[in-house]
Every structure is written in structure tokens, then in C-alpha cells.
Design a protein around this motif. Structure first.
Motif, PDB file in Angstrom:
ATOM      1  N   HIS A  99     -15.029  63.960  -2.434  1.00 22.43           N
ATOM      2  CA  HIS A  99     -13.986  64.360  -1.484  1.00 22.43           C
ATOM      3  C   HIS A  99     -14.627  64.917  -0.224  1.00 22.43           C
ATOM      4  N   GLY A 100     -13.829  64.929   0.858  1.00 18.53           N
ATOM      5  CA  GLY A 100     -14.377  65.417   2.109  1.00 18.53           C
ATOM      6  C   GLY A 100     -13.374  65.413   3.239  1.00 18.53           C
ATOM      7  N   VAL A 101     -13.838  65.913   4.378  1.00 21.70           N
ATOM      8  CA  VAL A 101     -12.991  66.045   5.565  1.00 21.70           C
ATOM      9  C   VAL A 101     -13.787  65.672   6.806  1.00 21.70           C
ATOM     10  N   ASP A 102     -13.068  65.211   7.827  1.00 16.72           N
ATOM     11  CA  ASP A 102     -13.611  65.161   9.186  1.00 16.72           C
ATOM     12  C   ASP A 102     -12.556  65.756  10.103  1.00 16.72           C
ATOM     13  N   ALA A 103     -12.723  65.609  11.404  1.00 13.51           N
ATOM     14  CA  ALA A 103     -11.793  66.247  12.332  1.00 13.51           C
ATOM     15  C   ALA A 103     -10.430  65.577  12.356  1.00 13.51           C
ATOM     16  N   GLU A 104     -10.324  64.388  11.766  1.00 13.18           N
ATOM     17  CA  GLU A 104      -9.068  63.627  11.832  1.00 13.18           C
ATOM     18  C   GLU A 104      -8.338  63.525  10.504  1.00 13.18           C
ATOM     19  N   GLY A 105      -9.029  63.745   9.382  1.00  6.12           N
ATOM     20  CA  GLY A 105      -8.339  63.542   8.119  1.00  6.12           C
ATOM     21  C   GLY A 105      -9.138  64.003   6.915  1.00  6.12           C
ATOM     22  N   THR A 106      -8.619  63.612   5.737  1.00  9.42           N
ATOM     23  CA  THR A 106      -9.224  64.026   4.467  1.00  9.42           C
ATOM     24  C   THR A 106      -9.328  62.826   3.528  1.00  9.42           C
ATOM     25  N   PHE A 107     -10.152  62.987   2.488  1.00 10.10           N
ATOM     26  CA  PHE A 107     -10.276  61.961   1.455  1.00 10.10           C
ATOM     27  C   PHE A 107     -10.581  62.654   0.130  1.00 10.10           C
ATOM     28  N   VAL A 108      -9.898  62.229  -0.941  1.00  8.53           N
ATOM     29  CA  VAL A 108     -10.171  62.763  -2.277  1.00  8.53           C
ATOM     30  C   VAL A 108     -10.146  61.626  -3.290  1.00  8.53           C
ATOM     31  N   PHE A 109     -11.064  61.694  -4.250  1.00  7.60           N
ATOM     32  CA  PHE A 109     -11.122  60.693  -5.306  1.00  7.60           C
ATOM     33  C   PHE A 109     -11.621  61.340  -6.592  1.00  7.60           C
ATOM     34  N   SER A 110     -10.922  61.064  -7.687  1.00  6.81           N
ATOM     35  CA  SER A 110     -11.354  61.486  -9.022  1.00  6.81           C
ATOM     36  C   SER A 110     -11.272  60.280  -9.947  1.00  6.81           C
ATOM     37  N   GLY A 111     -12.436  59.830 -10.448  1.00  5.60           N
ATOM     38  CA  GLY A 111     -12.456  58.694 -11.346  1.00  5.60           C
ATOM     39  C   GLY A 111     -11.830  59.018 -12.695  1.00  5.60           C
ATOM     40  N   GLU A 112     -11.277  58.007 -13.336  1.00  7.84           N
ATOM     41  CA  GLU A 112     -10.530  58.212 -14.577  1.00  7.84           C
ATOM     42  C   GLU A 112     -11.416  58.620 -15.749  1.00  7.84           C
ATOM     43  N   GLU A 113     -12.729  58.535 -15.597  1.00  9.85           N
ATOM     44  CA  GLU A 113     -13.632  58.932 -16.673  1.00  9.85           C
ATOM     45  C   GLU A 113     -14.253  60.315 -16.449  1.00  9.85           C
ATOM     46  N   CYS A 114     -13.752  61.065 -15.477  1.00  4.96           N
ATOM     47  CA  CYS A 114     -14.209  62.440 -15.293  1.00  4.96           C
ATOM     48  C   CYS A 114     -13.762  63.284 -16.485  1.00  4.96           C
ATOM     49  N   GLY A 115     -14.492  64.377 -16.730  1.00  2.00           N
ATOM     50  CA  GLY A 115     -14.187  65.223 -17.881  1.00  2.00           C
ATOM     51  C   GLY A 115     -12.933  66.052 -17.677  1.00  2.00           C
ATOM     52  N   ASP A 116     -12.109  66.113 -18.714  1.00  2.00           N
ATOM     53  CA  ASP A 116     -10.842  66.850 -18.683  1.00  2.00           C
ATOM     54  C   ASP A 116     -11.113  68.368 -18.737  1.00  2.00           C
ATOM     55  N   TRP A 117     -10.371  69.196 -18.034  1.00  2.00           N
ATOM     56  CA  TRP A 117      -9.359  68.865 -17.055  1.00  2.00           C
ATOM     57  C   TRP A 117     -10.016  68.542 -15.728  1.00  2.00           C
ATOM     58  N   TYR A 118      -9.532  67.497 -15.099  1.00  2.00           N
ATOM     59  CA  TYR A 118     -10.049  67.160 -13.778  1.00  2.00           C
ATOM     60  C   TYR A 118      -8.889  66.823 -12.852  1.00  2.00           C
ATOM     61  N   GLY A 119      -9.151  66.956 -11.569  1.00  2.00           N
ATOM     62  CA  GLY A 119      -8.127  66.620 -10.589  1.00  2.00           C
ATOM     63  C   GLY A 119      -8.556  67.042  -9.199  1.00  2.00           C
ATOM     64  N   HIS A 120      -7.652  66.858  -8.243  1.00  2.00           N
ATOM     65  CA  HIS A 120      -7.956  67.211  -6.860  1.00  2.00           C
ATOM     66  C   HIS A 120      -6.684  67.580  -6.120  1.00  2.00           C
ATOM     67  N   ARG A 121      -6.885  68.120  -4.927  1.00  2.00           N
ATOM     68  CA  ARG A 121      -5.760  68.566  -4.112  1.00  2.00           C
ATOM     69  C   ARG A 121      -6.147  68.446  -2.647  1.00  2.00           C
ATOM     70  N   GLU A 122      -5.173  68.055  -1.816  1.00  2.00           N
ATOM     71  CA  GLU A 122      -5.383  67.969  -0.371  1.00  2.00           C
ATOM     72  C   GLU A 122      -4.440  68.926   0.338  1.00  2.00           C
ATOM     73  N   GLY A 123      -4.942  69.559   1.384  1.00  2.00           N
ATOM     74  CA  GLY A 123      -4.111  70.405   2.228  1.00  2.00           C
ATOM     75  C   GLY A 123      -4.383  70.108   3.685  1.00  2.00           C
ATOM     76  N   ASP A 124      -3.882  70.954   4.553  1.00  2.00           N
ATOM     77  CA  ASP A 124      -4.062  70.772   5.988  1.00  2.00           C
ATOM     78  C   ASP A 124      -5.496  71.120   6.358  1.00  2.00           C
ATOM     79  N   GLY A 125      -6.341  70.106   6.532  1.00  2.00           N
ATOM     80  CA  GLY A 125      -7.719  70.308   6.919  1.00  2.00           C
ATOM     81  C   GLY A 125      -8.651  70.703   5.794  1.00  2.00           C
TER      82      GLY A 125
END
Length: 250
Positions: A99-125
Motif C-alpha cells: 500500500h502507499g500514497v502520492d500527492a494525488e491518490g492512494t493504493f491498497v492491496f491485500s492478497g488472499e493468502e495473507c495470514g488471518d486477520w488481515y485487511g486494509h483501510r484507505e482514508g483522506d491522504g
């Protein structure tokens, strides 16, 4: 095995030191990433930042995803295009978190084989992600801490506080692993006579990563301020000499 937060903040400051409201305002971009895990040395593997973006790579760590992701962003590629293209070429993408950010947007990715509990969240910046956590509330605590933080405080401090929020909520669930680590990296386009030492800190092996990182931050900030008080004029003169020399060469 990890949770982390990536942040972009635009900052405006007075262009002069007179305090005159009519003075020209200066714009700076600030990027940061903070991470902690129940393994040693996370600061060498997961957080990457530059003056144009911030990236965290975790779960089954592929350091090249972070390193090349920042290189692509610095070359002008949008964060989502940069990180998506890297994942598309990665045969083990299903085991990655990126996951990551630049000045224009965000990106998040969690593969389905990550260890439980796993997940991600996006907010403003900002983006938050984690795996092998005690639950979703860990990421919520990280995000809530960051969102409610005082923007007048240094970003590196607030990122450590965000990690503390997730840690207090349960964090990494593998309690049998006592040796832990944490790191924070902040990059900014604002010019300083000397880059603040508290913007790039790691605690590589400890049983109390957040407390130790916070203590390291406090010492680093104190040391930086003392150095600037004593040597600021010398640093500024050296910087001006370097800039003049580079101008002559060009």
C-alpha cells in the motif's frame, strides 16, 4: 505479521519569518510511513518514502515492491499505476500486502493468502494495512489515532502515536514471538539546513518496540534542536555555498 500506515500531507507555511499575514505562503509536500511487527529489523524491509510518495510492503515481504514502487513514483507514475504494475508481474502477489500514497491518490492491496486477520483501510491522504493481527480493530485504532492527531506536531511523532494505537488494541497476535521492531520514515520537500534526524528512525530488536521508538524519537528531536541551536549558521552557510557551486556548474 505487520501493520503499517502511509501518509501524504500538504503543508503551507509563512514564506518569511515576520509573521505578516500578507507574506507569501510556501507549499511543501510531506510523506511518511511507519511500521511495526513481531520480528526484528522491520525498518530494513518494509517502509519506503521519498519527496513524492510513501510505500509499505509486508506479509510475504518483497523489498523490490517497495524500492521499485518509490522509483516509479519518483519517475512520475501515479501510485496506483506504479504498485499495480509491480503486483501484476509478481507471481506471489496473493501472499503480499502492498500500500502507499502520492500527492494525488492512494493504493491498497491485500492478497488472499495473507495470514488471518488481515485487511486494509484507505482514508483522506493515508492508507493502513496489516496481517496476522488480533482483529480489524487494530487498523481502526491506527487510522483513528492518525485522523485525530494534532497537525501542528511533527508527522513522525504522529505516526508513532498511530502505531501505538494499533499496538494497544492488540497488534500482531503472535504473542509467542517476543523480539519485535518498529520504524518511521518521513520525507518532505521543505528545505532544512540539516535534515531532521527524527524523521528516519528504527528500533531493530526489542520487546517494547513502540515505547522504544517513541523514546528514540524524543532523544533524536532533542539532539537535532540542540545541534541547530549551536550550528545552524554554519549549516546554512555550507548549504548556500553548495547551492552557489551547483549553480556555477550548471
Amino acid at each position: 505479521m505487520t501493520f503499517s500506515i502511509c501518509v501524504y500531507e500538504p503543508v503551507e507555511t509563512d514564506g518569511d519569518e515576520s509573521g505578516d499575514d500578507e507574506g507569501e505562503r510556501e507549499h511543501h509536500d510531506c510523506f511518511g510511513v511507519a511500521v511495526t511487527t513481531r520480528l526484528p529489523g522491520v525498518g530494513t524491509l518494509c517502509p519506503f518514502a521519498s519527496e513524492r510518495g510513501a510505500v509499505a510492503t509486508q506479509s510475504l515481504v518483497n523489498v523490490d515492491l517497495g524500492r521499485r514502487g518509490i522509483e516509479y513514483i519518483d519517475d512520475g507514475l501515479a501510485v496506483d499505476d506504479a504498485l499495480e504494475s509491480l503486483l501484476n508481474a509478481d507471481h506471489d502477489a496473493s501472499s503480499r500486502q502492498l500500500h502507499g500514497v502520492d500527492a494525488e491518490g492512494t493504493f491498497v492491496f491485500s492478497g488472499e493468502e495473507c495470514g488471518d486477520w488481515y485487511g486494509h483501510r484507505e482514508g483522506d491522504g493515508y492508507t493502513v494495512a496489516g496481517n496476522l493481527l488480533t482483529g480489524e480493530s487494530v487498523l481502526e485504532a491506527v487510522a483513528d489515532s492518525y485522523e485525530s492527531s494534532d497537525r501542528s506536531a511533527p508527522l513522525s511523532k504522529r505516526l508513532i502515536d498511530a502505531l501505538a494505537g494499533g499496538h494497544d488494541e492488540g497488534g500482531d497476535k503472535r504473542e509467542e514471538l517476543s523480539v519485535q521492531s518498529a520504524a518511521v520514515v518521513v520525507r518532505t520537500t521543505e528545505e532544512h539546513p540539516l535534515d531532521p534526524s527524527y524523521n528516519d528512525l528504527r528500533v531493530d530488536a526489542t520487546e517494547t518496540p513502540i515505547a522504544d521508538l517513541r523514546e528514540t524519537y524524543e532523544f533524536a528531536k532533542e539532539g537535532y534542536e540542540a545541534a541547530m541551536e549551536r550550528y545552524e549558521e554554519s549549516y546554512e552557510a555550507d548549504q548556500q555555498e553548495t547551492e552557489a557551486s551547483e549553480a556555477e556548474e550548471n
